[in-house]
Design an enzyme around this catalytic site. Sequence first.
Site, mmCIF file in Angstrom:
data_model
loop_
_atom_site.group_PDB
_atom_site.id
_atom_site.type_symbol
_atom_site.label_atom_id
_atom_site.label_comp_id
_atom_site.label_asym_id
_atom_site.label_seq_id
_atom_site.Cartn_x
_atom_site.Cartn_y
_atom_site.Cartn_z
ATOM 1 N N LYS A 1 -13.832 6.911 -15.206
ATOM 2 C CA LYS A 1 -15.166 6.640 -14.650
ATOM 3 C C LYS A 1 -16.067 5.983 -15.696
ATOM 4 O O LYS A 1 -16.809 5.041 -15.387
ATOM 5 C CB LYS A 1 -15.786 7.944 -14.135
ATOM 6 N N GLN B 1 -17.927 16.965 -12.609
ATOM 7 C CA GLN B 1 -16.508 16.856 -12.253
ATOM 8 C C GLN B 1 -15.961 18.226 -11.841
ATOM 9 O O GLN B 1 -16.174 19.223 -12.523
ATOM 10 C CB GLN B 1 -15.720 16.292 -13.462
ATOM 11 N N ASP C 1 -21.824 11.849 -5.750
ATOM 12 C CA ASP C 1 -20.576 12.361 -5.180
ATOM 13 C C ASP C 1 -20.690 12.620 -3.678
ATOM 14 O O ASP C 1 -19.676 12.790 -3.000
ATOM 15 C CB ASP C 1 -20.214 13.702 -5.841
HETATM 16 N N1 L34 Z 1 -17.200 15.841 -8.837
HETATM 17 N N2 L34 Z 1 -14.903 15.934 -8.900
HETATM 18 C C1 L34 Z 1 -16.026 15.251 -8.593
HETATM 19 N N3 L34 Z 1 -16.007 13.998 -8.077
HETATM 20 C C2 L34 Z 1 -14.822 13.379 -7.826
HETATM 21 O O1 L34 Z 1 -14.796 12.168 -7.259
HETATM 22 C C3 L34 Z 1 -13.627 14.053 -8.160
HETATM 23 N N4 L34 Z 1 -12.386 13.471 -8.009
HETATM 24 C C4 L34 Z 1 -11.272 14.299 -7.598
HETATM 25 C C5 L34 Z 1 -11.228 15.514 -8.544
HETATM 26 N N5 L34 Z 1 -12.534 16.033 -8.879
HETATM 27 C C6 L34 Z 1 -13.700 15.354 -8.670
HETATM 28 C C7 L34 Z 1 -11.941 12.443 -8.777
HETATM 29 O O2 L34 Z 1 -12.637 11.796 -9.523
HETATM 30 C C8 L34 Z 1 -10.097 13.363 -7.765
HETATM 31 N N6 L34 Z 1 -10.604 12.258 -8.577
HETATM 32 C C9 L34 Z 1 -9.820 11.201 -9.076
HETATM 33 C C10 L34 Z 1 -10.372 10.091 -9.713
HETATM 34 C C11 L34 Z 1 -9.598 9.067 -10.194
HETATM 35 C C12 L34 Z 1 -8.237 9.118 -10.056
HETATM 36 C C13 L34 Z 1 -7.667 10.213 -9.423
HETATM 37 C C14 L34 Z 1 -8.466 11.227 -8.947
HETATM 38 C C15 L34 Z 1 -7.399 8.000 -10.605
HETATM 39 O O3 L34 Z 1 -7.890 7.128 -11.260
HETATM 40 N N7 L34 Z 1 -6.069 8.020 -10.364
HETATM 41 C C16 L34 Z 1 -5.147 7.043 -10.844
HETATM 42 C C17 L34 Z 1 -4.152 7.636 -11.830
HETATM 43 C C18 L34 Z 1 -4.776 8.401 -12.922
HETATM 44 C C19 L34 Z 1 -3.775 8.924 -13.916
HETATM 45 O O4 L34 Z 1 -2.912 8.149 -14.355
HETATM 46 O O5 L34 Z 1 -3.840 10.121 -14.232
HETATM 47 C C20 L34 Z 1 -4.357 6.494 -9.672
HETATM 48 O O6 L34 Z 1 -3.867 5.371 -9.768
HETATM 49 O O7 L34 Z 1 -4.205 7.223 -8.666
#
Ligand code: L34
Length: 289
Positions: free
Chosen positions: A53, A97, A120
Amino acid sequence: MAQIIDGRLIAGNIRQEVKQAVDAHTSAGNRAPNLAVVLVGEDPASASYVRGKAKASAEVGIDSDTLTFPDTISERELLSEVTRLNADTNIDGILVQLPLPDHIDETRVINAISPKKDVDCFHPASVGALSIGLDGFAPATPAGIVQLLERSGIETSGAHCVIIGRSNIVGKPLANLMLRKGIDATVTVCHSRTKDLSVMARQADILVAAIGRAHFVTADMVKPGAAVIDVGINRIEDASRERGYRLVGDVDFDAVEPIAGYITPVPGGVGPMTIAVLLQNTLKAAQAV
Ligand code: L34
């Protein structure tokens, strides 16, 4: 053979759009949008999402501060941090988060965030606005899914969308969004007590898996040609990888891909969209000031 929906590519297009709008906002004499991200504890997945982020914010010209606290922080201290951020006129968006450590009541913390800064869309006032179709912030993961569908040319109007999972972060707000005028899906929400889950799932034109269990959705649960959206991010052990694990979704990708019409990969599907929508929301918060 399904068409693979490239979440990284689509999220990249959105980030480009946000960057242009941020440039216009600052060129008009406004300060850069500012996002405060609160991270409690050392969960490696949370830390990695929060880094994502911060990096994405910087790339589009949004200033962000990541405030990190040890998991020993008390609920009262965390609430007073949120109160301080609410009052800080240089901050447009606040994100705490999740998950938080067990001794902290997540609901209380979410309720403490000013709805004006609730990028959010987790505050009850934001959720209420969403559910009756008022303007406001979009919930990041659900709105990311809707934009994936729209930008991939997948028809939502009249489509039957079956959501597996009823969480406050994904299942419930997604059901609300998909029902909205202009999106116009027919929505079924399934969960752990649903009877005949595979029969339900097989009715879906758009099937969304948000259960949090690796490979939960199998080929027999998918109608041929359906759009399959995989929200799961599960770490499973993999000794062949340097970091010792790999990420898999809630969908058994290899088995479902030959049947589905469209499918999102994990990683590279919904995850990057969650971050892209957060940037859209932060810009929106700054524009509202
Ligand atoms: N307050 N908590 C709050 N806001 C959110 O919007 C979230 N979320 C979820 C968990 N807790 C939160 C996230 O940010 C899930 N989440 C999230 C954000 C980004 C990614 C996955 C979950 C992401 O970038 N995923 C990548 C892979 C990341 C890696 O390699 O570990 C993808 O390509 O799916």
